[in-house]
Design a protein around this motif. Structure first.
Motif, PDB file in Angstrom:
ATOM      1  N   ILE A 102       0.847  -1.196   0.000  1.00 36.16           N
ATOM      2  CA  ILE A 102       0.000   0.000   0.000  1.00 36.16           C
ATOM      3  C   ILE A 102       0.885   1.250   0.000  1.00 36.16           C
ATOM      4  CG2 ILE A 102      -1.667   1.359   1.333  1.00 36.16           C
ATOM      5  CD1 ILE A 102      -2.932  -1.079   0.110  1.00 36.16           C
ATOM      6  N   ASP A 103       0.606   2.161  -0.915  1.00 39.28           N
ATOM      7  CA  ASP A 103       1.290   3.447  -0.957  1.00 39.28           C
ATOM      8  C   ASP A 103       0.525   4.389  -0.013  1.00 39.28           C
ATOM      9  OD1 ASP A 103       2.303   5.974  -1.516  1.00 39.28           O
ATOM     10  OD2 ASP A 103       2.412   5.627  -3.683  1.00 39.28           O
ATOM     11  N   VAL A 104       1.046   4.557   1.190  1.00 34.11           N
ATOM     12  CA  VAL A 104       0.353   5.323   2.235  1.00 34.11           C
ATOM     13  C   VAL A 104       0.153   6.773   1.815  1.00 34.11           C
ATOM     14  CG1 VAL A 104       0.505   6.156   4.622  1.00 34.11           C
ATOM     15  CG2 VAL A 104       1.125   3.800   4.078  1.00 34.11           C
ATOM     16  N   GLU A 105       1.161   7.386   1.232  1.00 31.32           N
ATOM     17  CA  GLU A 105       1.035   8.781   0.815  1.00 31.32           C
ATOM     18  C   GLU A 105      -0.077   8.948  -0.223  1.00 31.32           C
ATOM     19  OE1 GLU A 105       3.739  12.415  -1.009  1.00 31.32           O
ATOM     20  OE2 GLU A 105       4.707  10.559  -0.395  1.00 31.32           O
ATOM     21  N   ARG A 106      -0.156   8.024  -1.159  1.00 32.42           N
ATOM     22  CA  ARG A 106      -1.211   8.081  -2.181  1.00 32.42           C
ATOM     23  C   ARG A 106      -2.589   7.917  -1.541  1.00 32.42           C
ATOM     24  NH1 ARG A 106      -1.946   3.951  -7.262  1.00 32.42           N
ATOM     25  NH2 ARG A 106      -3.730   5.013  -8.146  1.00 32.42           N
ATOM     26  N   ALA A 107      -2.709   7.018  -0.561  1.00 37.48           N
ATOM     27  CA  ALA A 107      -3.981   6.821   0.138  1.00 37.48           C
ATOM     28  C   ALA A 107      -4.364   8.069   0.927  1.00 37.48           C
ATOM     29  CB  ALA A 107      -3.900   5.606   1.053  1.00 37.48           C
ATOM     30  N   GLU A 108      -3.378   8.743   1.546  1.00 40.08           N
ATOM     31  CA  GLU A 108      -3.662   9.978   2.280  1.00 40.08           C
ATOM     32  C   GLU A 108      -4.161  11.071   1.346  1.00 40.08           C
ATOM     33  OE1 GLU A 108      -0.456   9.473   5.944  1.00 40.08           O
ATOM     34  OE2 GLU A 108       0.147  10.562   4.140  1.00 40.08           O
ATOM     35  N   HIS A 109      -3.561  11.180   0.174  1.00 37.86           N
ATOM     36  CA  HIS A 109      -4.012  12.175  -0.808  1.00 37.86           C
ATOM     37  C   HIS A 109      -5.413  11.850  -1.316  1.00 37.86           C
ATOM     38  CE1 HIS A 109      -0.396  14.567  -0.990  1.00 37.86           C
ATOM     39  NE2 HIS A 109       0.337  13.477  -1.153  1.00 37.86           N
ATOM     40  N   ALA A 110      -5.695  10.574  -1.547  1.00 34.77           N
ATOM     41  CA  ALA A 110      -7.033  10.163  -1.991  1.00 34.77           C
ATOM     42  C   ALA A 110      -8.072  10.496  -0.928  1.00 34.77           C
ATOM     43  CB  ALA A 110      -7.051   8.669  -2.311  1.00 34.77           C
ATOM     44  N   LEU A 111      -7.728  10.261   0.327  1.00 35.17           N
ATOM     45  CA  LEU A 111      -8.644  10.584   1.421  1.00 35.17           C
ATOM     46  C   LEU A 111      -8.884  12.096   1.487  1.00 35.17           C
ATOM     47  CD1 LEU A 111     -10.345   9.743   3.848  1.00 35.17           C
ATOM     48  CD2 LEU A 111      -8.261   9.817   5.239  1.00 35.17           C
ATOM     49  N   ALA A 112      -7.832  12.891   1.354  1.00 36.87           N
ATOM     50  CA  ALA A 112      -7.978  14.357   1.388  1.00 36.87           C
ATOM     51  C   ALA A 112      -8.892  14.844   0.260  1.00 36.87           C
ATOM     52  CB  ALA A 112      -6.613  15.030   1.297  1.00 36.87           C
ATOM     53  N   ARG A 113      -8.730  14.286  -0.933  1.00 40.62           N
ATOM     54  CA  ARG A 113      -9.582  14.693  -2.064  1.00 40.62           C
ATOM     55  C   ARG A 113     -11.047  14.303  -1.824  1.00 40.62           C
ATOM     56  NH1 ARG A 113      -5.126  12.566  -4.766  1.00 40.62           N
ATOM     57  NH2 ARG A 113      -6.316  10.709  -5.335  1.00 40.62           N
ATOM     58  N   ALA A 114     -11.254  13.080  -1.321  1.00 39.63           N
ATOM     59  CA  ALA A 114     -12.630  12.627  -1.047  1.00 39.63           C
ATOM     60  C   ALA A 114     -13.281  13.489   0.031  1.00 39.63           C
ATOM     61  CB  ALA A 114     -12.624  11.159  -0.633  1.00 39.63           C
ATOM     62  N   LEU A 115     -12.538  13.785   1.096  1.00 41.15           N
ATOM     63  CA  LEU A 115     -13.088  14.619   2.169  1.00 41.15           C
ATOM     64  C   LEU A 115     -13.402  16.030   1.674  1.00 41.15           C
ATOM     65  CD1 LEU A 115     -10.852  13.477   5.166  1.00 41.15           C
ATOM     66  CD2 LEU A 115     -13.286  12.970   4.794  1.00 41.15           C
ATOM     67  N   LEU A 116     -12.565  16.576   0.806  1.00 38.04           N
ATOM     68  CA  LEU A 116     -12.835  17.895   0.235  1.00 38.04           C
ATOM     69  C   LEU A 116     -14.131  17.877  -0.562  1.00 38.04           C
ATOM     70  CD1 LEU A 116     -12.254  20.809  -0.543  1.00 38.04           C
ATOM     71  CD2 LEU A 116     -10.696  19.939  -2.307  1.00 38.04           C
ATOM     72  N   ARG A 117     -14.286  16.879  -1.397  1.00 36.75           N
ATOM     73  CA  ARG A 117     -15.522  16.787  -2.193  1.00 36.75           C
ATOM     74  C   ARG A 117     -16.751  16.706  -1.294  1.00 36.75           C
ATOM     75  NH1 ARG A 117     -11.919  13.457  -5.773  1.00 36.75           N
ATOM     76  NH2 ARG A 117     -11.835  14.647  -7.725  1.00 36.75           N
ATOM     77  N   LEU A 118     -16.670  15.909  -0.234  1.00 39.64           N
ATOM     78  CA  LEU A 118     -17.808  15.769   0.677  1.00 39.64           C
ATOM     79  C   LEU A 118     -18.049  17.064   1.459  1.00 39.64           C
ATOM     80  CD1 LEU A 118     -17.148  12.127   1.858  1.00 39.64           C
ATOM     81  CD2 LEU A 118     -18.955  12.927   0.308  1.00 39.64           C
ATOM     82  N   LYS A 119     -16.986  17.752   1.826  1.00 37.23           N
ATOM     83  CA  LYS A 119     -17.139  19.023   2.544  1.00 37.23           C
ATOM     84  C   LYS A 119     -17.820  20.069   1.665  1.00 37.23           C
ATOM     85  CE  LYS A 119     -14.646  22.407   5.253  1.00 37.23           C
ATOM     86  NZ  LYS A 119     -13.415  22.675   5.981  1.00 37.23           N
ATOM     87  N   VAL A 120     -17.401  20.177   0.415  1.00 35.05           N
ATOM     88  CA  VAL A 120     -17.966  21.172  -0.499  1.00 35.05           C
ATOM     89  C   VAL A 120     -19.446  20.876  -0.767  1.00 35.05           C
ATOM     90  CG1 VAL A 120     -17.848  22.008  -2.885  1.00 35.05           C
ATOM     91  CG2 VAL A 120     -15.791  21.881  -1.519  1.00 35.05           C
ATOM     92  N   THR A 121     -19.813  19.606  -0.775  1.00 36.20           N
ATOM     93  CA  THR A 121     -21.218  19.243  -0.987  1.00 36.20           C
ATOM     94  C   THR A 121     -21.999  19.224   0.333  1.00 36.20           C
ATOM     95  OG1 THR A 121     -20.711  16.874  -0.874  1.00 36.20           O
ATOM     96  CG2 THR A 121     -20.757  17.890  -3.061  1.00 36.20           C
ATOM     97  N   LYS A 122     -21.319  19.612   1.413  1.00 37.97           N
ATOM     98  CA  LYS A 122     -21.909  19.691   2.759  1.00 37.97           C
ATOM     99  C   LYS A 122     -22.353  18.332   3.286  1.00 37.97           C
ATOM    100  CE  LYS A 122     -23.375  24.485   2.184  1.00 37.97           C
ATOM    101  NZ  LYS A 122     -22.118  25.031   2.180  1.00 37.97           N
TER     102      LYS A 122
END
Length: 135
Positions: A113-133
Motif C-alpha cells: 500500500i502506498d500510504v502517501e497516495r492513500a492519504e491524498h485520496a482521502l484528502a480529495r474525497a473529504l474535500l468533495r464531501l465538505k464542499v457538498t456539505k
C-alpha cells in the motif's frame, strides 16, 4: 465600495469560473487567506481545500480546488489548478466510496500500500464531501 475584481479559475480542461468578485477566501499551503479588490500583487500556492467566492450580487459560491496557484495583479485574479469542481459536479456516492477505500487502506497498511497516495485520496474525497456539505 471598491470596484469588484475579475476572477478566473482555469484547469487544463476548462475555464471553471470567469466573473467578478467582491471577495474570495481559500487555503494556501501555509494557511487560510482572503482577498478583497485592489489587493497587492501576489502569487499564492494553493492547498487542496474549498475556495469561496462572493460575487457583487451577494451570491456565495464554493468550489473544491485541488492545489495550484493564485496570481493577483491589477485587480485581476487568475487561479490555475489541476482540478476544480463545483458542488453540482461532484458525484457524492463516488466520493463516499473513495473515502471508504482510502480509510480502509490507511487503517490496515500493508507493504504493497502506498500510504502517501492513500492519504491524498482521502484528502480529495473529504474535500468533495465538505464542499457538498456531506461532512
Amino acid at each position: 465600495m471598491a470596484e469588484p475584481m475579475t476572477l478566473t479559475i482555469i484547469t487544463p480542461d476548462a475555464v471553471v469560473y470567469d466573473g467578478k468578485a467582491n471577495f474570495f477566501v481559500g487555503r494556501a499551503i501555509d494557511g487560510e487567506f482572503g482577498v478583497l479588490p485592489n489587493h497587492a500583487p501576489m502569487i499564492i500556492a494553493l492547498d487542496v481545500a474549498p475556495l469561496r467566492i462572493d460575487d457583487p450580487e451577494g451570491k456565495k459560491q464554493t468550489f473544491a480546488v485541488f492545489g495550484g496557484f493564485v496570481e493577483i495583479e491589477n485587480n485581476k485574479v487568475s487561479i490555475i489548478t489541476p482540478n476544480c469542481e463545483s458542488p453540482e459536479a461532484i458525484d457524492i456516492d463516488r466520493a463516499e466510496r473513495a473515502k471508504e477505500r482510502a480509510e480502509g487502506r490507511l487503517s490496515n497498511p500493508t507493504p504493497d500500500i502506498d500510504v502517501e497516495r492513500a492519504e491524498h485520496a482521502l484528502a480529495r474525497a473529504l474535500l468533495r464531501l465538505k464542499v457538498t456539505k456531506r461532512i
